[in-house]
Design a protein around this motif. Structure first.
Motif, PDB file in Angstrom:
ATOM      1  N   LEU A 130      11.334  -0.552 -23.720  1.00 13.04           N
ATOM      2  CA  LEU A 130      11.011   0.298 -22.568  1.00 13.04           C
ATOM      3  C   LEU A 130       9.506   0.385 -22.333  1.00 13.04           C
ATOM      4  O   LEU A 130       9.049   0.381 -21.187  1.00 13.04           O
ATOM      5  N   GLY A 131       8.736   0.458 -23.402  1.00 15.69           N
ATOM      6  CA  GLY A 131       7.281   0.489 -23.264  1.00 15.69           C
ATOM      7  C   GLY A 131       6.746  -0.776 -22.615  1.00 15.69           C
ATOM      8  O   GLY A 131       5.881  -0.728 -21.733  1.00 15.69           O
ATOM      9  N   TYR A 132       7.251  -1.929 -23.049  1.00 19.21           N
ATOM     10  CA  TYR A 132       6.827  -3.196 -22.461  1.00 19.21           C
ATOM     11  C   TYR A 132       7.258  -3.293 -21.003  1.00 19.21           C
ATOM     12  O   TYR A 132       6.515  -3.785 -20.158  1.00 19.21           O
ATOM     13  N   LEU A 133       8.471  -2.832 -20.716  1.00 18.41           N
ATOM     14  CA  LEU A 133       8.933  -2.855 -19.328  1.00 18.41           C
ATOM     15  C   LEU A 133       8.038  -1.994 -18.444  1.00 18.41           C
ATOM     16  O   LEU A 133       7.677  -2.397 -17.334  1.00 18.41           O
ATOM     17  N   ASP A 134       7.668  -0.815 -18.930  1.00 19.40           N
ATOM     18  CA  ASP A 134       6.764   0.052 -18.165  1.00 19.40           C
ATOM     19  C   ASP A 134       5.418  -0.617 -17.944  1.00 19.40           C
ATOM     20  O   ASP A 134       4.852  -0.554 -16.855  1.00 19.40           O
ATOM     21  N   LEU A 135       4.897  -1.252 -18.983  1.00 18.46           N
ATOM     22  CA  LEU A 135       3.613  -1.935 -18.870  1.00 18.46           C
ATOM     23  C   LEU A 135       3.691  -3.047 -17.824  1.00 18.46           C
ATOM     24  O   LEU A 135       2.850  -3.136 -16.931  1.00 18.46           O
ATOM     25  N   ILE A 136       4.708  -3.881 -17.911  1.00 19.68           N
ATOM     26  CA  ILE A 136       4.838  -5.010 -16.992  1.00 19.68           C
ATOM     27  C   ILE A 136       5.132  -4.522 -15.575  1.00 19.68           C
ATOM     28  O   ILE A 136       4.532  -5.002 -14.609  1.00 19.68           O
ATOM     29  N   ALA A 137       6.016  -3.565 -15.434  1.00 19.71           N
ATOM     30  CA  ALA A 137       6.377  -3.055 -14.100  1.00 19.71           C
ATOM     31  C   ALA A 137       5.196  -2.353 -13.446  1.00 19.71           C
ATOM     32  O   ALA A 137       5.059  -2.374 -12.218  1.00 19.71           O
ATOM     33  N   GLY A 138       4.333  -1.752 -14.247  1.00 15.67           N
ATOM     34  CA  GLY A 138       3.168  -1.049 -13.711  1.00 15.67           C
ATOM     35  C   GLY A 138       2.142  -1.971 -13.095  1.00 15.67           C
ATOM     36  O   GLY A 138       1.192  -1.517 -12.460  1.00 15.67           O
ATOM     37  N   MET A 139       2.330  -3.265 -13.237  1.00 18.14           N
ATOM     38  CA  MET A 139       1.387  -4.230 -12.678  1.00 18.14           C
ATOM     39  C   MET A 139       1.688  -4.538 -11.222  1.00 18.14           C
ATOM     40  O   MET A 139       0.893  -5.180 -10.547  1.00 18.14           O
ATOM     41  N   ASP A 140       2.870  -4.135 -10.741  1.00 24.56           N
ATOM     42  CA  ASP A 140       3.286  -4.442  -9.379  1.00 24.56           C
ATOM     43  C   ASP A 140       3.490  -3.166  -8.572  1.00 24.56           C
ATOM     44  O   ASP A 140       3.433  -2.068  -9.115  1.00 24.56           O
ATOM     45  N   GLY A 141       3.794  -3.333  -7.296  1.00 28.64           N
ATOM     46  CA  GLY A 141       3.912  -2.200  -6.386  1.00 28.64           C
ATOM     47  C   GLY A 141       5.270  -1.534  -6.343  1.00 28.64           C
ATOM     48  O   GLY A 141       5.508  -0.531  -6.998  1.00 28.64           O
ATOM     49  N   ASP A 142       6.199  -2.076  -5.577  1.00 27.83           N
ATOM     50  CA  ASP A 142       7.519  -1.488  -5.354  1.00 27.83           C
ATOM     51  C   ASP A 142       8.244  -1.259  -6.680  1.00 27.83           C
ATOM     52  O   ASP A 142       8.463  -2.202  -7.439  1.00 27.83           O
ATOM     53  N   GLU A 149      11.615  -7.384 -11.894  1.00 29.78           N
ATOM     54  CA  GLU A 149      10.725  -8.457 -12.333  1.00 29.78           C
ATOM     55  C   GLU A 149      10.299  -8.255 -13.788  1.00 29.78           C
ATOM     56  O   GLU A 149      10.161  -9.215 -14.537  1.00 29.78           O
ATOM     57  N   ALA A 150      10.075  -7.007 -14.177  1.00 32.08           N
ATOM     58  CA  ALA A 150       9.700  -6.713 -15.563  1.00 32.08           C
ATOM     59  C   ALA A 150      10.825  -7.098 -16.521  1.00 32.08           C
ATOM     60  O   ALA A 150      10.570  -7.657 -17.597  1.00 32.08           O
ATOM     61  N   LEU A 151      12.064  -6.800 -16.149  1.00 31.64           N
ATOM     62  CA  LEU A 151      13.211  -7.189 -16.987  1.00 31.64           C
ATOM     63  C   LEU A 151      13.269  -8.706 -17.144  1.00 31.64           C
ATOM     64  O   LEU A 151      13.458  -9.219 -18.251  1.00 31.64           O
ATOM     65  N   LEU A 152      13.093  -9.414 -16.045  1.00 35.14           N
ATOM     66  CA  LEU A 152      13.117 -10.874 -16.087  1.00 35.14           C
ATOM     67  C   LEU A 152      11.946 -11.414 -16.906  1.00 35.14           C
ATOM     68  O   LEU A 152      12.115 -12.280 -17.768  1.00 35.14           O
ATOM     69  N   THR A 153      10.761 -10.889 -16.660  1.00 32.36           N
ATOM     70  CA  THR A 153       9.564 -11.371 -17.359  1.00 32.36           C
ATOM     71  C   THR A 153       9.663 -11.147 -18.860  1.00 32.36           C
ATOM     72  O   THR A 153       9.419 -12.065 -19.654  1.00 32.36           O
ATOM     73  N   LEU A 154      10.016  -9.934 -19.262  1.00 34.90           N
ATOM     74  CA  LEU A 154      10.103  -9.646 -20.698  1.00 34.90           C
ATOM     75  C   LEU A 154      11.171 -10.504 -21.365  1.00 34.90           C
ATOM     76  O   LEU A 154      10.946 -11.049 -22.455  1.00 34.90           O
ATOM     77  N   SER A 155      12.306 -10.666 -20.719  1.00 38.29           N
ATOM     78  CA  SER A 155      13.365 -11.505 -21.286  1.00 38.29           C
ATOM     79  C   SER A 155      12.897 -12.946 -21.438  1.00 38.29           C
ATOM     80  O   SER A 155      13.168 -13.589 -22.460  1.00 38.29           O
ATOM     81  N   ALA A 156      12.176 -13.448 -20.445  1.00 39.84           N
ATOM     82  CA  ALA A 156      11.674 -14.827 -20.512  1.00 39.84           C
ATOM     83  C   ALA A 156      10.610 -14.966 -21.599  1.00 39.84           C
ATOM     84  O   ALA A 156      10.592 -15.965 -22.331  1.00 39.84           O
TER      85      ALA A 156
END
Length: 196
Positions: A130-142, A149-156
């Motif tokens: 969840l922390g990583y998802l928040d970090l990655i998701a916080g980089m984008d707008g909507d 996108e964060a779910l996809l990015t972290l999984s990849a």
């Protein structure tokens, strides 16, 4: 008395640090108490002065190993302020990260163990995800799109790192890292500039 307590705390910290490194490289079932204590320069008999059981130590070590990744991910994201996801992707999917599992992201090595583990272990793993998802998701707008996108990015990221460490062919290992990194950065660039 104070010096003795300080020594005890330092010894405990040393064992915990070694155990966190070991669970990153070997998982949670492999490291034994005698091996950990010997590497820490302590006797096997002194173990119970620091931990209630092997499970107690391993749970704490796994929690530490997971949490230590946050600072590294945040630092990587700050390397490129205009495109923070690029810095994160480049650092995560690097040969350096692949070749240093003892200091790398514990999500990679502890996923299967967490899936089979006790609730405390699952909770620590989930907290890190969840922390990583928040970090990655916080980089984008909507928010909704950023979460997807964060779910996809972290999984990849985690999947590519896991496979790059697991395959025998060094060229395939490098290809996994570079191709997934390139594709993730392309997605990130398109998301940042939808006019393209």
């Amino acid at each position: 008395m104070g010096h003795s307590q300080a020594d005890k705390a330092e010894s405990r910290e040393r064992v915990l640090r070694i155990a966190a490194r070991k669970v990153r490289t070997e998982g949670v079932t492999r490291p034994g108490i005698a091996e950990l204590m010997q590497e820490a320069g302590l006797t096997h008999g002194g173990f119970y002065k620091h931990f209630t059981s092997r499970d107690d130590l391993i749970a704490q070590a796994a929690g530490r190993a997971l949490a230590e990744g946050s600072a590294k991910m945040e630092k990587a994201a700050r390397k490129n302020e205009r495109e923070p996801s690029t810095g994160l992707i480049d650092a995560y999917l690097s040969q350096r990260h692949r070749d240093a599992p003892a200091t790398g992201c514990a999500l990679v090595t502890l996923g299967a163990d967490a899936g089979r583990g006790e609730q405390q272990f699952k909770d620590a793993y989930e907290k890190q995800v969840l922390g990583y998802l928040d970090l990655i998701a916080g980089m984008d707008g909507d928010a909704e799109e950023a979460r997807a996108e964060a779910l996809l990015t972290l999984s990849a990221l985690v999947g590519a790192m896991l496979m790059s460490r697991a395959v025998a062919d060094p060229e395939l290992s490098d290809e996994l890292l570079s191709t997934v990194a390139d594709r993730l950065k392309q997605r990130s660039s398109r998301a940042a500039d939808p006019a393209d």
